[in-house]
Design a protein around this motif. Sequence first.
Motif, PDB file in Angstrom:
ATOM      1  N   SER A   1     -38.004  61.823 -22.698  1.00 30.45           N
ATOM      2  CA  SER A   1     -36.903  61.173 -22.401  1.00 30.45           C
ATOM      3  C   SER A   1     -37.322  59.454 -22.113  1.00 30.45           C
ATOM      4  CB  SER A   1     -36.056  61.494 -21.166  1.00 30.45           C
ATOM      5  OG  SER A   1     -35.219  60.557 -21.066  1.00 30.45           O
TER       6      SER A   1
ATOM      7  N   ARG B   1     -36.789  56.276 -24.364  1.00 31.54           N
ATOM      8  CA  ARG B   1     -36.011  55.036 -23.757  1.00 31.54           C
ATOM      9  C   ARG B   1     -36.989  53.950 -23.963  1.00 31.54           C
ATOM     10  NH1 ARG B   1     -36.884  55.213 -18.183  1.00 31.54           N
ATOM     11  NH2 ARG B   1     -38.280  53.527 -18.474  1.00 31.54           N
TER      12      ARG B   1
ATOM     13  N   GLU C   1     -35.833  50.288 -25.924  1.00 36.39           N
ATOM     14  CA  GLU C   1     -36.030  48.995 -25.471  1.00 36.39           C
ATOM     15  C   GLU C   1     -36.820  48.111 -25.874  1.00 36.39           C
ATOM     16  OE1 GLU C   1     -37.566  50.054 -21.317  1.00 36.39           O
ATOM     17  OE2 GLU C   1     -35.526  50.688 -20.667  1.00 36.39           O
TER      18      GLU C   1
END
Length: 156
Positions: free
Chosen positions: A137, A141, A145
């Motif tokens: 996870s 992420r 980004e």
Amino acid sequence: MRLTTKGRYAVTAMLDLAYHSGQKPVTLTDIAKRQDISLSYLEQLFSKLRRAGMVTGVRGPGGGYQLSRSSDEINIADIITAVDESVDSTRCGGKGNCQNNQPCLTHELWMGLSEQIRTYLAGISLADLLSRRTIQSVANRQDQEIQMMALQEKRP
């Protein structure tokens, strides 16, 4: 415990490499961006990791680094050792000269703790960490980004 940023960054960078190295070699620039680690610092760490036989450099266009062994064969304690770190809870570096050149009252306690930590870290491979949903996870992420930042940089 004396685990400095060198050991922490080495583990973080190796985990990033293991996560992203499925398709092609991974550049240190990409790791630096995702993990917010200085590129020059990563170069120093990867020089040591390469000498320890944990990573292989791939030259040329599309080059970067790859793990030299499978992720289940590389444990966290080995990564920390490869960058000249030690997991040591004693004040004396395990030498037993903590008080007037003799072991202090709690020397054996801290030696035992150091061994427990080393055993714990030796029992965790990069593959073990990669299999954790929380790790996946966070890596997803970070990738998102970086993609968003790249899109924003392209906008006028």
